[in-house]
Structures are given as structure tokens and as C-alpha cells.
Write a protein that holds these residues in place. Structure first.
Motif, mmCIF file in Angstrom:
data_model
loop_
_atom_site.group_PDB
_atom_site.id
_atom_site.type_symbol
_atom_site.label_atom_id
_atom_site.label_comp_id
_atom_site.label_asym_id
_atom_site.label_seq_id
_atom_site.Cartn_x
_atom_site.Cartn_y
_atom_site.Cartn_z
ATOM 1 N N LEU A 43 47.682 30.740 49.965
ATOM 2 C CA LEU A 43 47.415 30.622 51.650
ATOM 3 C C LEU A 43 46.318 31.376 51.856
ATOM 4 O O LEU A 43 45.330 30.936 52.494
ATOM 5 N N GLY A 44 46.181 32.461 51.455
ATOM 6 C CA GLY A 44 45.028 33.421 51.751
ATOM 7 C C GLY A 44 43.797 32.897 51.099
ATOM 8 O O GLY A 44 42.726 33.188 51.405
ATOM 9 N N GLU A 45 43.947 32.361 49.999
ATOM 10 C CA GLU A 45 42.721 31.625 49.392
ATOM 11 C C GLU A 45 42.253 30.380 49.719
ATOM 12 O O GLU A 45 41.369 29.907 49.215
ATOM 13 N N LYS A 46 42.893 29.836 50.892
ATOM 14 C CA LYS A 46 42.756 28.451 51.281
ATOM 15 C C LYS A 46 41.144 28.047 51.886
ATOM 16 O O LYS A 46 40.593 27.163 51.339
ATOM 17 N N TYR A 47 40.704 29.065 52.470
ATOM 18 C CA TYR A 47 39.461 29.167 53.097
ATOM 19 C C TYR A 47 38.531 30.402 52.432
ATOM 20 O O TYR A 47 39.185 31.522 53.011
ATOM 21 N N ILE A 48 37.513 30.096 51.788
ATOM 22 C CA ILE A 48 36.793 31.342 51.233
ATOM 23 C C ILE A 48 35.306 31.262 51.662
ATOM 24 O O ILE A 48 35.052 29.963 51.934
ATOM 25 N N ASN A 49 34.619 32.156 51.817
ATOM 26 C CA ASN A 49 33.320 32.113 52.304
ATOM 27 C C ASN A 49 32.459 31.604 51.193
ATOM 28 O O ASN A 49 32.905 31.750 49.981
ATOM 29 N N LYS A 50 31.175 30.983 51.542
ATOM 30 C CA LYS A 50 30.117 30.460 50.428
ATOM 31 C C LYS A 50 29.978 31.436 49.428
ATOM 32 O O LYS A 50 29.898 31.061 48.083
ATOM 33 N N GLN A 51 29.666 32.849 49.591
ATOM 34 C CA GLN A 51 29.270 33.942 48.577
ATOM 35 C C GLN A 51 30.439 33.891 47.722
ATOM 36 O O GLN A 51 30.196 33.996 46.482
ATOM 37 N N THR A 52 31.499 34.179 48.215
ATOM 38 C CA THR A 52 32.683 34.477 47.296
ATOM 39 C C THR A 52 33.050 33.320 46.337
ATOM 40 O O THR A 52 33.552 33.391 45.405
ATOM 41 N N TYR A 53 32.822 31.990 46.969
ATOM 42 C CA TYR A 53 33.202 30.761 46.258
ATOM 43 C C TYR A 53 32.163 30.831 45.026
ATOM 44 O O TYR A 53 32.709 30.524 43.795
ATOM 45 N N LYS A 54 31.039 31.093 45.293
ATOM 46 C CA LYS A 54 29.954 31.176 44.121
ATOM 47 C C LYS A 54 30.183 32.259 43.098
ATOM 48 O O LYS A 54 30.052 32.062 42.002
ATOM 49 N N ASP A 55 30.808 33.410 43.526
ATOM 50 C CA ASP A 55 31.028 34.321 42.615
ATOM 51 C C ASP A 55 32.307 34.292 41.863
ATOM 52 O O ASP A 55 32.335 34.327 40.686
ATOM 53 N N LYS A 56 33.167 33.615 42.593
ATOM 54 C CA LYS A 56 34.552 33.532 41.971
ATOM 55 C C LYS A 56 34.436 32.242 40.734
ATOM 56 O O LYS A 56 34.944 32.382 39.652
ATOM 57 N N LYS A 58 31.346 31.339 39.560
ATOM 58 C CA LYS A 58 30.232 31.639 38.913
ATOM 59 C C LYS A 58 29.156 30.451 38.888
ATOM 60 O O LYS A 58 28.710 30.206 37.926
ATOM 61 N N LEU A 59 28.938 29.936 39.911
ATOM 62 C CA LEU A 59 27.829 29.057 40.096
ATOM 63 C C LEU A 59 26.474 29.661 39.850
ATOM 64 O O LEU A 59 26.330 30.797 40.561
ATOM 65 N N PRO A 60 25.577 29.088 39.466
ATOM 66 C CA PRO A 60 24.217 29.603 39.515
ATOM 67 C C PRO A 60 23.674 29.671 40.970
ATOM 68 O O PRO A 60 24.035 28.996 41.850
ATOM 69 N N LYS A 61 22.646 30.779 41.144
ATOM 70 C CA LYS A 61 22.145 30.947 42.492
ATOM 71 C C LYS A 61 21.203 30.061 42.642
ATOM 72 O O LYS A 61 20.863 29.113 41.759
ATOM 73 N N SER A 62 20.579 29.905 43.794
ATOM 74 C CA SER A 62 19.617 28.476 43.828
ATOM 75 C C SER A 62 18.406 28.853 43.342
ATOM 76 O O SER A 62 17.684 27.877 42.861
#
Length: 84
Positions: A43-56, A58-62
Motif C-alpha cells: 500500500l505504501g508503494e502504490k504511488y511513488i514519485n518519478k525519480q524514486t521510480y527511475k532509481d528503483k 534503474k531506468l536510464p537518465k534522459s
């Protein structure tokens, strides 16, 4: 201070917790869950901000995404500077 005890089925636990957490600040001081289940933990991880999502995930930076079809905003600005 008053105390209320609820018994909730495991499959409805996340819904009840969502309702309780959405109450006004100060109305509920503490929420304890006995026998925490996966529904409560996620439940606490249902909504996370964009930067946290990218870090979690490991999406490439733009600026690092060079294999995409389109230029990143930084690459586009650099290209415009080179043309002028």
C-alpha cells in the motif's frame, strides 16, 4: 484518547487502510496492523514519485538514453546550439 479495534478480512485490508490513511491529519494518531500481509506492505508503494521510480527500476537518465528514436531535451538543446 479513545481506541477503536476493527477486524477486517485479509482481502479487504488494503481498502480499509486506504480509507483510514485518507482521513484528515490529526484524526488518527496511530494505525497498528497485526499479522501484516502483502496488501498492507504494498500500500505504501502504490504511488511513488518519478525519480524514486527511475532509481528503483534503474531506468536510464534522459541524457543516457541514446538508443531511443527521439532526442532528449538536453540533446536537442545541444543540437540547436551547434547549428547556430
Amino acid at each position: 484518547m479513545s481506541k477503536i479495534t476493527l477486524e477486517v478480512n485479509d482481502n479487504h485490508l488494503s481498502d480499509v487502510l486506504t480509507i483510514l490513511k485518507s482521513l484528515k491529519n490529526g484524526m488518527v494518531n496511530k494505525i497498528d496492523v497485526e499479522g501484516k500481509t502483502k496488501a498492507e506492505n504494498s500500500l505504501g508503494e502504490k504511488y511513488i514519485n518519478k525519480q524514486t521510480y527511475k532509481d528503483k527500476y534503474k531506468l536510464p537518465k534522459s541524457s543516457e538514453a541514446t538508443s531511443s528514436r527521439y532526442l532528449s531535451p538536453e540533446q536537442f538543446k545541444q543540437k540547436l546550439k551547434e547549428k547556430s
